[in-house]
Design a protein around this motif. Sequence first.
Motif, PDB file in Angstrom:
ATOM      1  N   GLU A 388      -4.569   6.025 -17.986  1.00  0.00           N
ATOM      2  CA  GLU A 388      -3.729   6.996 -18.141  1.00  0.00           C
ATOM      3  C   GLU A 388      -3.307   7.966 -17.370  1.00  0.00           C
ATOM      4  O   GLU A 388      -2.291   8.383 -17.540  1.00  0.00           O
ATOM      5  CB  GLU A 388      -3.069   6.825 -19.730  1.00  0.00           C
ATOM      6  N   ASP A 424      -5.545  -0.659  -3.722  1.00  0.00           N
ATOM      7  CA  ASP A 424      -4.776  -1.981  -4.795  1.00  0.00           C
ATOM      8  C   ASP A 424      -3.112  -1.826  -4.051  1.00  0.00           C
ATOM      9  O   ASP A 424      -2.673  -1.082  -5.043  1.00  0.00           O
ATOM     10  CB  ASP A 424      -5.194  -2.407  -5.334  1.00  0.00           C
ATOM     11  N   ILE A 426      -0.562  -3.788  -4.784  1.00  0.00           N
ATOM     12  CA  ILE A 426      -0.061  -4.386  -5.663  1.00  0.00           C
ATOM     13  C   ILE A 426      -0.245  -3.219  -7.379  1.00  0.00           C
ATOM     14  O   ILE A 426       1.071  -3.373  -7.996  1.00  0.00           O
ATOM     15  CB  ILE A 426      -0.353  -5.615  -6.451  1.00  0.00           C
ATOM     16  N   ASP A 427      -1.175  -2.959  -7.707  1.00  0.00           N
ATOM     17  CA  ASP A 427      -2.307  -1.875  -8.763  1.00  0.00           C
ATOM     18  C   ASP A 427      -1.087  -0.951  -8.075  1.00  0.00           C
ATOM     19  O   ASP A 427      -0.694  -0.050 -10.046  1.00  0.00           O
ATOM     20  CB  ASP A 427      -3.539  -1.725  -8.923  1.00  0.00           C
ATOM     21  N   GLN A 428      -0.809  -0.007  -7.138  1.00  0.00           N
ATOM     22  CA  GLN A 428      -0.393   1.288  -7.149  1.00  0.00           C
ATOM     23  C   GLN A 428       1.268   1.182  -7.592  1.00  0.00           C
ATOM     24  O   GLN A 428       1.643   2.352  -8.111  1.00  0.00           O
ATOM     25  CB  GLN A 428      -0.793   1.422  -5.725  1.00  0.00           C
ATOM     26  N   ARG A 429       1.751   0.594  -6.804  1.00  0.00           N
ATOM     27  CA  ARG A 429       3.296   0.214  -7.355  1.00  0.00           C
ATOM     28  C   ARG A 429       3.892  -0.222  -8.899  1.00  0.00           C
ATOM     29  O   ARG A 429       4.660   0.231  -9.704  1.00  0.00           O
ATOM     30  CB  ARG A 429       4.233  -1.094  -7.042  1.00  0.00           C
ATOM     31  N   GLU A 430       2.844  -1.190  -9.748  1.00  0.00           N
ATOM     32  CA  GLU A 430       2.310  -0.452 -12.087  1.00  0.00           C
ATOM     33  C   GLU A 430       2.457   0.528 -11.978  1.00  0.00           C
ATOM     34  O   GLU A 430       3.503   1.284 -12.920  1.00  0.00           O
ATOM     35  CB  GLU A 430       1.495  -2.384 -11.598  1.00  0.00           C
ATOM     36  N   ARG A 431       1.044   1.513 -11.212  1.00  0.00           N
ATOM     37  CA  ARG A 431       1.547   2.356 -11.280  1.00  0.00           C
ATOM     38  C   ARG A 431       2.030   3.474 -11.727  1.00  0.00           C
ATOM     39  O   ARG A 431       2.429   4.337 -11.942  1.00  0.00           O
ATOM     40  CB  ARG A 431       0.177   3.057 -11.055  1.00  0.00           C
ATOM     41  N   ALA A 433       5.154   2.336 -11.584  1.00  0.00           N
ATOM     42  CA  ALA A 433       5.839   2.253 -12.235  1.00  0.00           C
ATOM     43  C   ALA A 433       5.881   3.004 -13.645  1.00  0.00           C
ATOM     44  O   ALA A 433       6.936   2.987 -14.129  1.00  0.00           O
ATOM     45  CB  ALA A 433       6.625   0.972 -12.366  1.00  0.00           C
ATOM     46  N   ALA A 434       5.000   3.205 -14.111  1.00  0.00           N
ATOM     47  CA  ALA A 434       4.652   3.457 -14.784  1.00  0.00           C
ATOM     48  C   ALA A 434       5.048   4.840 -15.740  1.00  0.00           C
ATOM     49  O   ALA A 434       5.321   6.042 -15.831  1.00  0.00           O
ATOM     50  CB  ALA A 434       3.054   3.310 -16.120  1.00  0.00           C
ATOM     51  N   GLU A 437       8.424   5.307 -15.674  1.00  0.00           N
ATOM     52  CA  GLU A 437       9.198   5.025 -17.143  1.00  0.00           C
ATOM     53  C   GLU A 437       8.856   6.471 -17.762  1.00  0.00           C
ATOM     54  O   GLU A 437       9.563   7.081 -18.645  1.00  0.00           O
ATOM     55  CB  GLU A 437       7.847   4.327 -17.482  1.00  0.00           C
ATOM     56  N   THR A 449       7.455   6.827  -7.590  1.00  0.00           N
ATOM     57  CA  THR A 449       7.125   5.813  -6.661  1.00  0.00           C
ATOM     58  C   THR A 449       7.563   6.605  -4.954  1.00  0.00           C
ATOM     59  O   THR A 449       8.267   7.223  -4.779  1.00  0.00           O
ATOM     60  CB  THR A 449       8.247   5.061  -6.773  1.00  0.00           C
TER      61      THR A 449
END
Length: 501
Positions: A388, A424, A426-431, A433-434, A437, A449
């Motif tokens: 986190e 990664d 894909i993982d970076q984009r998810e991070r 996005a978090a 938020e 982003t």
Amino acid sequence: MAGDQNQARPQEDLNHVLQARRDKLAELQESGKDPFQITRYDQTHHSAEVKEHYQELEGKEVSVAGRMMFKRVMGKASFCNIQDLQGRIQIYVARDSVGEEEYKDFKKLDIGDIIGVKGTVFTTKTGEISIHATDVKLLSKSLQVLPEKFHGLTDTDMRYRQRYVDLIMNEEVKDTFIKRSKIISAIRKYLDGQGFMEVETPMLVSNAGGAAARPFETHFNALDEDVKLRISLELYLKRLIVGGLERVYEIGRVFRNEGVDTRHNPEFTLMELYQAYTDYHGMMDLTENLYRYLAKEVLGTTTITYNGIQMDLGKPFERITMVEAVKKYSGVDFDQIRTLEEARAAAKEHHVEYEERHKRGDILNLFFEEFAEEHLIQPTFVMDHPIEVSPLTKKKPENPQHVERFEFFMNGWEMANAYSELNDPIDQRERFAAQEEMLAAGDEEANHTDEDFINALMVGMPPTGGIGFGIDRMVMLLTDSSAIRDVLLFPTMKTLGGKDQ
């Protein structure tokens, strides 16, 4: 009323002295001896060189230059001290050696004037290495009074605002900044020897990412665009790893819109480096070797003393996980705390304040800051942070709630922050996005982003280790300086009366 008169007198005296200096300058200019018309003076030696090489220089002619800090006139012969980059040296000025006219001019010189002296090296009867002047030339007239003449330079606020006076009056201050320069030079020497390449990346950016901090914002008139000052060096340096440069570093200013205290200034010097084909363990080895090298190179020892506390850089640095550190210093074992509810309950029990948005990993980090940090005096690597609080770091394959990250601590301070870098996309984009938020929820330090950075990761970044060093804190430790302002030549100061004074 009498008290008011007493307070006014020093100012009147000072004004009288300042006017006298102006009058002396006017007299010099009228007689064709304006010091401000002089464009150069050829120094052959500095003060320390004359003293260190006295055996070979005795009886020989040298030329030195510096600021006159002391003068004693005794009829036909006088003494003064001049201060240059390396220290002070005594000058013996005799009327028969310099001539009657020049001696008369010398007697009119003021403390603070900058002079050039040509003469022969000798030792006085008291054993002090000195220069017997044959020529004294006024190179610059000081129209201001140095502070110790009236009240001394003890006001720390004034020392920071007028660093040029601080450097003149306090030798230890000058020594600190000479050491700072040597530290940065030694860092470059070490990294260059390890095959790293020094680079420069933009300070004005459209997206200030790579760290949790509020940026300064400004407007670029030519393109009519709002831009930010960088808060980190990370995202551009990683693009260079993608480009195949393999080992890169940058030492540069970054800017964070935050408060000022003994360890924080809104602009400070950061060094980040990235190395392809290694991980955070490689960064630990590099950090340990670099700190040991710097201590030996700059201080001549691997044992440093800060505020009376000795720290040993010669021994292997301790390595401990964040969970282990929290357990050691608070008694709470986060390996046994699986849920957010359990983490919140532990926080309440131990009076650790948290916010509604904080997750289990955030609360673990809060426990670490509350209970463990202050105990990390000797060099210590704290590893394996919760995901986190580490949006750009690789997960630990065997424990994806934690990441391959460490922070390096000394004296209870965070000195460096390092990752096995997330590569990664894909993982970076998810991070990201978090992070978006969190930004929407009111966290002004969360990252936006960065689409171009994700595109760089899509092109492909090799496994990489990266680290950021706070250069100013490093200099504080290695020079035993109590505040960050003591190692910044011109620290940020609140303006006085509408402009910085």
